[in-house]
Design a protein around this motif. Structure first.
Motif, PDB file in Angstrom:
ATOM      1  N   LEU A   6      34.896  35.815  46.877  1.00 54.92           N
ATOM      2  CA  LEU A   6      36.007  36.758  46.845  1.00 54.92           C
ATOM      3  C   LEU A   6      37.344  36.052  46.635  1.00 54.92           C
ATOM      4  O   LEU A   6      38.198  36.545  45.900  1.00 54.92           O
ATOM      5  CB  LEU A   6      36.038  37.588  48.123  1.00 54.92           C
ATOM      6  N   GLN A   7      37.530  34.892  47.264  1.00 60.25           N
ATOM      7  CA  GLN A   7      38.768  34.130  47.048  1.00 60.25           C
ATOM      8  C   GLN A   7      38.879  33.685  45.595  1.00 60.25           C
ATOM      9  O   GLN A   7      39.967  33.710  45.011  1.00 60.25           O
ATOM     10  CB  GLN A   7      38.815  32.914  47.972  1.00 60.25           C
ATOM     11  N   THR A   8      37.771  33.298  45.016  1.00 53.20           N
ATOM     12  CA  THR A   8      37.758  32.910  43.612  1.00 53.20           C
ATOM     13  C   THR A   8      38.129  34.090  42.735  1.00 53.20           C
ATOM     14  O   THR A   8      38.969  33.975  41.832  1.00 53.20           O
ATOM     15  CB  THR A   8      36.369  32.356  43.218  1.00 53.20           C
ATOM     16  N   PHE A   9      37.530  35.239  42.995  1.00 50.63           N
ATOM     17  CA  PHE A   9      37.835  36.454  42.238  1.00 50.63           C
ATOM     18  C   PHE A   9      39.324  36.786  42.321  1.00 50.63           C
ATOM     19  O   PHE A   9      39.978  37.051  41.310  1.00 50.63           O
ATOM     20  CB  PHE A   9      36.996  37.625  42.773  1.00 50.63           C
ATOM     21  N   ALA A  13      42.052  36.861  39.276  1.00 50.45           N
ATOM     22  CA  ALA A  13      42.727  38.129  38.993  1.00 50.45           C
ATOM     23  C   ALA A  13      44.250  37.975  39.063  1.00 50.45           C
ATOM     24  O   ALA A  13      44.974  38.500  38.217  1.00 50.45           O
ATOM     25  CB  ALA A  13      42.251  39.212  39.962  1.00 50.45           C
ATOM     26  N   GLU A  14      44.734  37.268  40.052  1.00 53.76           N
ATOM     27  CA  GLU A  14      46.174  37.099  40.226  1.00 53.76           C
ATOM     28  C   GLU A  14      46.785  36.182  39.176  1.00 53.76           C
ATOM     29  O   GLU A  14      47.895  36.432  38.705  1.00 53.76           O
ATOM     30  CB  GLU A  14      46.494  36.551  41.618  1.00 53.76           C
ATOM     31  N   LEU A  15      46.067  35.132  38.810  1.00 51.88           N
ATOM     32  CA  LEU A  15      46.626  34.116  37.925  1.00 51.88           C
ATOM     33  C   LEU A  15      46.227  34.282  36.463  1.00 51.88           C
ATOM     34  O   LEU A  15      46.812  33.664  35.589  1.00 51.88           O
ATOM     35  CB  LEU A  15      46.233  32.726  38.426  1.00 51.88           C
ATOM     36  N   GLY A  16      45.207  35.082  36.203  1.00 50.09           N
ATOM     37  CA  GLY A  16      44.818  35.391  34.837  1.00 50.09           C
ATOM     38  C   GLY A  16      44.011  34.335  34.106  1.00 50.09           C
ATOM     39  O   GLY A  16      43.828  34.444  32.900  1.00 50.09           O
ATOM     40  N   GLY A  17      43.527  33.327  34.815  1.00 52.95           N
ATOM     41  CA  GLY A  17      42.732  32.322  34.127  1.00 52.95           C
ATOM     42  C   GLY A  17      41.992  31.412  35.079  1.00 52.95           C
ATOM     43  O   GLY A  17      42.373  31.251  36.240  1.00 52.95           O
ATOM     44  N   LEU A  18      40.930  30.804  34.565  1.00 51.27           N
ATOM     45  CA  LEU A  18      40.098  29.923  35.373  1.00 51.27           C
ATOM     46  C   LEU A  18      40.806  28.621  35.739  1.00 51.27           C
ATOM     47  O   LEU A  18      40.696  28.146  36.863  1.00 51.27           O
ATOM     48  CB  LEU A  18      38.801  29.601  34.628  1.00 51.27           C
ATOM     49  N   THR A  19      41.542  28.051  34.801  1.00 53.87           N
ATOM     50  CA  THR A  19      42.187  26.760  35.050  1.00 53.87           C
ATOM     51  C   THR A  19      43.243  26.886  36.145  1.00 53.87           C
ATOM     52  O   THR A  19      43.305  26.060  37.061  1.00 53.87           O
ATOM     53  CB  THR A  19      42.809  26.219  33.749  1.00 53.87           C
ATOM     54  N   GLY A  61      35.795  45.059  37.811  1.00 54.76           N
ATOM     55  CA  GLY A  61      36.747  44.176  38.477  1.00 54.76           C
ATOM     56  C   GLY A  61      37.886  44.944  39.122  1.00 54.76           C
ATOM     57  O   GLY A  61      38.303  44.651  40.243  1.00 54.76           O
ATOM     58  N   ARG A  62      38.383  45.957  38.417  1.00 54.79           N
ATOM     59  CA  ARG A  62      39.444  46.798  38.986  1.00 54.79           C
ATOM     60  C   ARG A  62      38.946  47.569  40.200  1.00 54.79           C
ATOM     61  O   ARG A  62      39.687  47.790  41.148  1.00 54.79           O
ATOM     62  CB  ARG A  62      40.001  47.743  37.916  1.00 54.79           C
ATOM     63  N   ALA A  63      37.675  47.953  40.182  1.00 52.92           N
ATOM     64  CA  ALA A  63      37.101  48.669  41.332  1.00 52.92           C
ATOM     65  C   ALA A  63      36.964  47.740  42.535  1.00 52.92           C
ATOM     66  O   ALA A  63      37.156  48.166  43.671  1.00 52.92           O
ATOM     67  CB  ALA A  63      35.739  49.259  40.960  1.00 52.92           C
ATOM     68  N   LEU A  64      36.669  46.470  42.311  1.00 50.35           N
ATOM     69  CA  LEU A  64      36.503  45.513  43.402  1.00 50.35           C
ATOM     70  C   LEU A  64      37.839  45.033  43.952  1.00 50.35           C
ATOM     71  O   LEU A  64      37.959  44.756  45.142  1.00 50.35           O
ATOM     72  CB  LEU A  64      35.692  44.305  42.916  1.00 50.35           C
ATOM     73  N   GLN A  65      38.860  44.986  43.120  1.00 46.73           N
ATOM     74  CA  GLN A  65      40.131  44.369  43.495  1.00 46.73           C
ATOM     75  C   GLN A  65      40.743  44.907  44.797  1.00 46.73           C
ATOM     76  O   GLN A  65      41.155  44.098  45.631  1.00 46.73           O
ATOM     77  CB  GLN A  65      41.140  44.511  42.349  1.00 46.73           C
ATOM     78  N   PRO A  66      40.795  46.183  45.058  1.00 43.44           N
ATOM     79  CA  PRO A  66      41.412  46.636  46.307  1.00 43.44           C
ATOM     80  C   PRO A  66      40.638  46.227  47.568  1.00 43.44           C
ATOM     81  O   PRO A  66      41.191  46.214  48.665  1.00 43.44           O
ATOM     82  CB  PRO A  66      41.416  48.159  46.195  1.00 43.44           C
TER      83      PRO A  66
END
Length: 67
Positions: A6-9, A13-19, A61-66
């Motif tokens: 969840l922290q990874t997700f 989501a917040e930063l917009g990229g894997l790197t 992803g939008r459904a999981l975000q909240p």
């Protein structure tokens, strides 16, 4: 689903990229990518659309975000 996944997700989501998420989480980019793949496999849905250098939330992803 565990807190690490969840922290990874959230970081992606917040930063917009894997790197950038990897830098925030103090992990390698392959480790973050693998954690995301495991979470998506567990949920049975893609959480992000992968676009040139960016990650965009899918409907799942939008459904999981909240949560």
């Amino acid at each position: 689903m565990d807190i690490d996944g969840l922290q990874t997700f959230v970081a992606i989501a917040e930063l917009g990229g894997l790197t950038r998420a990897a830098a925030r989480l103090h992990r390698s980019q392959p480790a973050v990518s693998r954690r995301l793949a495991l979470l998506e496999q567990e949920l049975g849905a893609r959480l992000f659309d992968r676009l040139r250098g960016r990650m965009r939330l899918t409907e799942a992803g939008r459904a999981l975000q909240p949560h």
